[in-house]
Design an enzyme around this catalytic site. Structure first.
Site, PDB file in Angstrom:
ATOM      1  N   ALA A  20      -0.956  21.816  12.845  1.00  0.00           N
ATOM      2  CA  ALA A  20      -0.731  22.370  14.187  1.00  0.00           C
ATOM      3  C   ALA A  20      -1.772  23.401  14.608  1.00  0.00           C
ATOM      4  CB  ALA A  20       0.665  23.010  14.230  1.00  0.00           C
ATOM      5  N   TYR A  78     -10.247   7.013   4.016  1.00  0.00           N
ATOM      6  CA  TYR A  78      -9.499   7.461   5.195  1.00  0.00           C
ATOM      7  C   TYR A  78      -8.746   6.264   5.803  1.00  0.00           C
ATOM      8  CZ  TYR A  78      -8.825   9.333   9.962  1.00  0.00           C
ATOM      9  OH  TYR A  78      -8.300   9.741  11.160  1.00  0.00           O
TER      10      TYR A  78
HETATM   11  P1  NAP Z   1      -8.629  18.675  12.961  1.00  0.00           P
HETATM   12  O1  NAP Z   1      -9.014  19.270  14.270  1.00  0.00           O
HETATM   13  O2  NAP Z   1      -9.582  18.743  11.820  1.00  0.00           O
HETATM   14  O3  NAP Z   1      -7.203  19.285  12.532  1.00  0.00           O
HETATM   15  C1  NAP Z   1      -6.615  18.933  11.298  1.00  0.00           C
HETATM   16  C2  NAP Z   1      -5.341  19.723  11.096  1.00  0.00           C
HETATM   17  O4  NAP Z   1      -4.803  19.375   9.822  1.00  0.00           O
HETATM   18  C3  NAP Z   1      -5.564  21.212  11.106  1.00  0.00           C
HETATM   19  O5  NAP Z   1      -4.485  21.840  11.771  1.00  0.00           O
HETATM   20  C4  NAP Z   1      -5.554  21.578   9.622  1.00  0.00           C
HETATM   21  O6  NAP Z   1      -5.079  22.900   9.462  1.00  0.00           O
HETATM   22  C5  NAP Z   1      -4.562  20.561   9.065  1.00  0.00           C
HETATM   23  N1  NAP Z   1      -4.765  20.323   7.640  1.00  0.00           N
HETATM   24  C6  NAP Z   1      -5.865  19.843   7.017  1.00  0.00           C
HETATM   25  N2  NAP Z   1      -5.681  19.819   5.678  1.00  0.00           N
HETATM   26  C7  NAP Z   1      -4.424  20.301   5.465  1.00  0.00           C
HETATM   27  C8  NAP Z   1      -3.641  20.544   4.299  1.00  0.00           C
HETATM   28  N3  NAP Z   1      -4.110  20.303   3.050  1.00  0.00           N
HETATM   29  N4  NAP Z   1      -2.397  21.039   4.452  1.00  0.00           N
HETATM   30  C9  NAP Z   1      -1.896  21.309   5.675  1.00  0.00           C
HETATM   31  N5  NAP Z   1      -2.584  21.110   6.821  1.00  0.00           N
HETATM   32  C10 NAP Z   1      -3.839  20.614   6.709  1.00  0.00           C
HETATM   33  O7  NAP Z   1      -8.314  17.115  13.143  1.00  0.00           O
HETATM   34  P2  NAP Z   1      -7.724  16.286  14.378  1.00  0.00           P
HETATM   35  O8  NAP Z   1      -8.828  15.488  14.946  1.00  0.00           O
HETATM   36  O9  NAP Z   1      -6.893  17.143  15.256  1.00  0.00           O
HETATM   37  O10 NAP Z   1      -6.802  15.266  13.582  1.00  0.00           O
HETATM   38  C11 NAP Z   1      -5.377  15.299  13.649  1.00  0.00           C
HETATM   39  C12 NAP Z   1      -4.847  13.939  13.193  1.00  0.00           C
HETATM   40  O11 NAP Z   1      -5.347  12.934  14.086  1.00  0.00           O
HETATM   41  C13 NAP Z   1      -5.292  13.524  11.788  1.00  0.00           C
HETATM   42  O12 NAP Z   1      -4.238  12.876  11.116  1.00  0.00           O
HETATM   43  C14 NAP Z   1      -6.420  12.543  12.059  1.00  0.00           C
HETATM   44  O13 NAP Z   1      -6.595  11.639  11.011  1.00  0.00           O
HETATM   45  C15 NAP Z   1      -5.915  11.885  13.324  1.00  0.00           C
HETATM   46  N6  NAP Z   1      -6.954  11.227  14.129  1.00  0.00           N
HETATM   47  C16 NAP Z   1      -8.023  11.931  14.620  1.00  0.00           C
HETATM   48  C17 NAP Z   1      -8.983  11.258  15.368  1.00  0.00           C
HETATM   49  C18 NAP Z   1     -10.184  11.966  15.948  1.00  0.00           C
HETATM   50  O14 NAP Z   1     -11.080  11.267  16.466  1.00  0.00           O
HETATM   51  N7  NAP Z   1     -10.256  13.292  15.926  1.00  0.00           N
HETATM   52  C19 NAP Z   1      -8.850   9.892  15.628  1.00  0.00           C
HETATM   53  C20 NAP Z   1      -7.746   9.220  15.112  1.00  0.00           C
HETATM   54  C21 NAP Z   1      -6.797   9.896  14.372  1.00  0.00           C
HETATM   55  P3  NAP Z   1      -5.548  23.920   8.300  1.00  0.00           P
HETATM   56  O15 NAP Z   1      -6.971  23.573   7.976  1.00  0.00           O
HETATM   57  O16 NAP Z   1      -5.337  25.270   8.891  1.00  0.00           O
HETATM   58  O17 NAP Z   1      -4.604  23.648   7.175  1.00  0.00           O
END
Ligand code: NAP
Length: 240
Positions: free
Chosen positions: A10, A149
């Site tokens: 979040a 992934y």
């Molecule tokens: P992001 O900006 O890197 O955010 C990732 C989030 O996950 C952060 O809040 C991070 O918080 C948390 N996180 C990472 N490792 C963690 C851990 N070990 N324990 C608890 N929390 C953890 O990524 P995003 O793009 O918003 O991605 C969110 C979701 O969307 C993911 O599942 C990703 O695979 C999916 N997604 C993203 C894209 C894209 O193009 N960006 C496309 C398709 C799907 P902390 O680091 O503070 O823990």
């Protein structure tokens, strides 16, 4: 009384957009990540008791069990769980370290499965619930350098379909939202020609995190009561 939705990952990106959308839809929210960001803190301050931050590392199985117990005890029944936390370590498989492979599978697949196991007990007991797993179009399209992934996201989709069958009789739905490429911290390294070609493939343009978050609030809503075991793609038409 407002229903409560747990959102992982979040602190930024899609997870932060989901927290905002869930609050705007009148749910209470329990926001989780390893640490709260300034943006998340400010969003939660604005809603007072309707929002809370609970730190959780999705790679820590013991903490997942203990934290799930604590939040059900202190916050009452949980209506929704959005498994959004994820990492996107990329690299060709032959040179990926085993520790990187484990980090992706634990954060993106094992952690969400364990968190779901504990949180859904409250849903089964109350006879209603919504579980939404954030997948990715990579689960089905494939992408160079994202084999692990992709495996984690395809695993989430398989998990979703079987769990939907298990939980349906208790009116608990289980679905995925599969976003296409969104500009967040996760994708910050992608630029230039590669980014342009991804953009060209989306006739509607690439989705903003808030647009993928709308799919989550739909799946939480009463209108989606009969929707389960599905993958809702939000990718601007990239995979059409
Ligand atoms: P992001 O900006 O890197 O955010 C990732 C989030 O996950 C952060 O809040 C991070 O918080 C948390 N996180 C990472 N490792 C963690 C851990 N070990 N324990 C608890 N929390 C953890 O990524 P995003 O793009 O918003 O991605 C969110 C979701 O969307 C993911 O599942 C990703 O695979 C999916 N997604 C993203 C894209 C894209 O193009 N960006 C496309 C398709 C799907 P902390 O680091 O503070 O823990």
């Amino acid at each position: 009384m407002n229903k409560t939705v747990v959102v992982t990952g979040a602190s930024r990106g899609l997870g932060l957009a989901i927290v905002q959308a869930v609050l705007a839809s009148d749910y209470n929210v329990i926001a989780m990540s390893r640490a709260a960001s300034d943006q998340l803190t400010s969003v939660l301050e604005d809603v007072g008791e309707r929002g809370a931050f609970v730190p959780l590392d999705m790679r820590d199985a013991d903490a997942i069990a203990a934290t799930s117990r604590d939040i059900v005890r202190s916050r009452g029944p949980i209506y929704g769980l959005v498994n959004n936390a994820g990492i996107g370590t990329d690299g060709v498989l032959a040179t990926l370290h085993r520790s990187d492979i484990e980090a992706v599978l634990e954060t993106n697949l094992l952690g969400p499965i364990l968190l779901t196991k504990f949180i859904m007990r409250s849903m089964l007991a109350s006879g209603e619930g919504r579980i939404i797993n954030i997948s990715s179009i990579t689960a089905t399209t494939g992408f160079h350098g994202l084999s692990v992934y992709g495996a984690s996201k395809a695993g989430l989709e398989g998990f979703t379909r079987s769990l939907a069958r298990e939980a349906g009789r208790r009116h608990v739905t289980v679905n995925c939202v599969a976003p296409g490429y969104m500009e967040t911290a996760m994708t910050a390294g992608l630029e230039g020609d590669k980014l342009e070609s991804i953009r060209r493939r989306a006739p509607l343009g690439l989705p903003a995190p808030a647009e993928a978050a709308s799919a989550v609030t739909y799946l939480l809503s009463p209108s989606a009561a009969k929707v389960t075991g599905t993958v809702l793609t939000v990718d601007g038409g990239s995979t059409a």
